[in-house]
Design an enzyme around this catalytic site. Structure first.
Site, PDB file in Angstrom:
ATOM      1  N   ASP A 122      19.626  30.604  40.626  1.00 49.53           N
ATOM      2  CA  ASP A 122      19.209  31.962  40.984  1.00 49.53           C
ATOM      3  C   ASP A 122      18.139  32.501  40.045  1.00 49.53           C
ATOM      4  O   ASP A 122      17.946  31.999  38.923  1.00 49.53           O
ATOM      5  CB  ASP A 122      20.405  32.904  41.020  1.00 49.53           C
ATOM      6  CG  ASP A 122      21.135  33.000  39.692  1.00 49.53           C
ATOM      7  OD1 ASP A 122      21.300  31.969  39.022  1.00 49.53           O
ATOM      8  OD2 ASP A 122      21.531  34.123  39.306  1.00 49.53           O
ATOM      9  N   GLU A 189      23.957  33.080  37.804  1.00 51.61           N
ATOM     10  CA  GLU A 189      23.864  33.276  36.348  1.00 51.61           C
ATOM     11  C   GLU A 189      23.283  34.634  36.011  1.00 51.61           C
ATOM     12  O   GLU A 189      23.724  35.293  35.065  1.00 51.61           O
ATOM     13  CB  GLU A 189      23.010  32.162  35.715  1.00 51.61           C
ATOM     14  CG  GLU A 189      23.043  32.120  34.196  1.00 51.61           C
ATOM     15  CD  GLU A 189      22.019  33.030  33.517  1.00 51.61           C
ATOM     16  OE1 GLU A 189      22.115  33.232  32.274  1.00 51.61           O
ATOM     17  OE2 GLU A 189      21.111  33.524  34.220  1.00 51.61           O
TER      18      GLU A 189
END
Length: 497
Positions: A122, A189
């Site tokens: 991400d 994350e």
């Protein structure tokens, strides 16, 4: 009498000077001698193009919405399968919590302890209204002027893709690891990792997996950034600061602004006093722990007074600490930091509000605890406004600092050696990761967790991190592939940690 006093003082000064000089000279370089590796051939253009394709997928995560951009993550998974066919033909691939990935490269020796490589899929969003400030569109993935441009090129698709590039190369050469190697690629994350890394870590723990070491994104090969050091400096993160946010609430009698209450008794006045107190009276810092070891390692590589001062902290400690506290980056390494981040009060210019609320964020130094931080806040606010004038609560998601990975371990020494082989011009020292990473979720399955990204970066590059014009130099990306290729081939031998 005066003459004897002066002679005595002179003698003391000479003894001090001698002690300082001897101490400085005794502290020789702590850099290990390593023969540089011949750079392996890397398809720089092809690898850069593949990373560019990955950047085009808008894998922006959300703390609140687990399904946000799920189609982009799914397309990213398909891209990985298409671009790394040998990886997907050889390694076992598992989908964890819908969007996160766990790969297993089975080793030939089941008795050898496995190792774990981390990265995340991400990315953070582009700040609204800044899209036009980018030299190229932020999700173009364009390869231009020697750089791969776009959000995620550096953080953290550069790490993820370079790991898979290295595995694909090793598989093409017929390499087979003796140790089992895991690759865990979380999908959130940037939103704390609770759906991705935490779930993958739980899966491994449930399977009774304990890994010899973990490597995740983190500190960099800094070029021209460390003051007093001419050479590039590779900082290997051996610990990560904890995270805690607290909410303060103040209540008072609301009223008309034409008749304000007594000075310092309004909700905003009390909140202002409390926040000023927290900002002024921060938790104590010091050149100790990870910061102390980092500066001790770097001192012999410095010149002039910097080397003298850092080699003799018993004498110059207060002076050095004051100087280090003047920089945000070095101050963050020495203490639990206090950041005033959110304040809310009032909704009309002629009404004195009856409520004020503020959020204060703390990044917790190894050795401090969440409980100590909360008690510190309570004590300081009490002194500012009184014990019965406020409410205090910690927000969910607080975590203590990670364990400190020992630098006298075989694992650290192997990582140190690999950095010196691939970046022969760089010095190596342990460092403290002040931001959060996925690796903090894996503390139950390893005592040796390192935070290091094998990327060269200068001061100008650092401004692009989570910012405008994020980019990664193609030549630096090729070096990252070489680093992972070397680390994987060495660390996966059963004779290595």
């Amino acid at each position: 009498m005066i003459k004897r006093i002066l002679l005595g003082l002179l003698g003391i000064l000479l003894l001090l000077a001698a002690a300082v000089a001897i101490n400085t000279l005794r502290k020789g370089s702590r850099q290990i001698e390593v023969a540089p590796l011949a750079a392996i051939a890397v398809d720089e253009a092809g690898a850069s193009a593949r990373l560019g394709e990955a950047v085009r997928l808008r894998t922006i995560s959300s703390r609140e919405d687990a399904t946000l951009n799920a189609d982009q993550f799914t397309q990213f998974h398909a891209l990985l399968q298409a671009k790394f066919p040998k990886v997907h033909a050889t390694l076992k691939r598992e989908l964890v919590a819908d969007l996160s990935l766990l790969y297993t490269w089975e080793g030939s020796n089941p008795k050898a302890e496995p190792i774990l490589f981390l990265a995340h899929q991400d990315v953070v969003p582009v700040a609204p209204g800044t899209e036009g400030d980018w030299q190229v569109p932020p999700f173009s993935g364009e390869v231009k002027d020697g750089f791969i441009w776009g959000r995620g090129s550096w953080d953290d698709k550069g790490n993820l893709m370079s790991q898979l590039e290295a595995v694909e190369m090793l598989l093409a050469s017929g390499y087979k690891p003796e140790r089992t190697v895991y690759f865990a690629f979380g999908a959130d994350e940037e939103a704390s990792g609770v759906r991705g890394a935490a779930k993958i870590a739980a899966v491994l723990a449930e399977r009774k997996v304990h890994v010899g070491f973990v490597i995740d994104e983190g500190l960099l090969v800094l070029d021209g950034v460390m003051p007093g050091i001419a050479k590039p400096t590779a900082l290997i993160g051996v610990a990560e600061k904890g995270y805690m946010s607290v909410v303060l609430k103040m209540s008072a009698t609301p009223g008309h602004s034409s008749m304000p209450p007594k000075k310092g008794t309004s909700a905003i006045g009390m909140m202002s006093a409390a926040l000023k107190r927290l900002d002024d009276e921060q938790l104590p810092g010091g050149i100790r722990g990870v910061a102390g070891e980092m500066f001790d390692t770097m001192a012999p590589e410095m010149g002039g007074f910097s080397r003298v001062a850092l080699s003799n902290l018993w004498l110059f400690g207060p002076v050095v600490q004051k100087q280090l506290e003047g920089s945000a980056s070095t101050n963050a390494m020495m203490r639990t930091t206090t950041a005033l981040t959110i304040v809310n009060a009032g909704n009309k210019e002629n009404v004195v509000p009856g409520r004020a609320e503020a959020t204060v964020n703390f990044r917790i130094l190894p050795g401090d605890t969440k409980e100590q931080v909360l008690e510190h806040v309570r004590n300081q606010v009490t002194q500012a406004v009184g014990a019965d004038k406020f409410e205090l609560m910690a927000l969910p998601g607080a975590v203590d600092a990670s364990k400190v990975a020992p630098t006298d371990s075989a694992q650290y020494k192997l990582l140190n050696k690999t950095v010196r082989e691939v970046f022969p011009d760089a010095l190596v020292a342990p460092g403290l990761m002040v931001a959060a990473t996925d690796s903090i979720h894996y503390s139950a399955i390893s005592e040796h967790i390192f935070k290091f990204s094998p990327i060269r970066a200068n001061a100008e590059d650092l401004k692009r991190f989570h910012g405008t014009n994020e980019r990664l130099a193609s030549k630096n990306y090729a070096d990252a592939i070489r680093f992972y290729h070397r680390l994987l081939s060495e660390a996966s031998k059963a004779a290595q940690p």
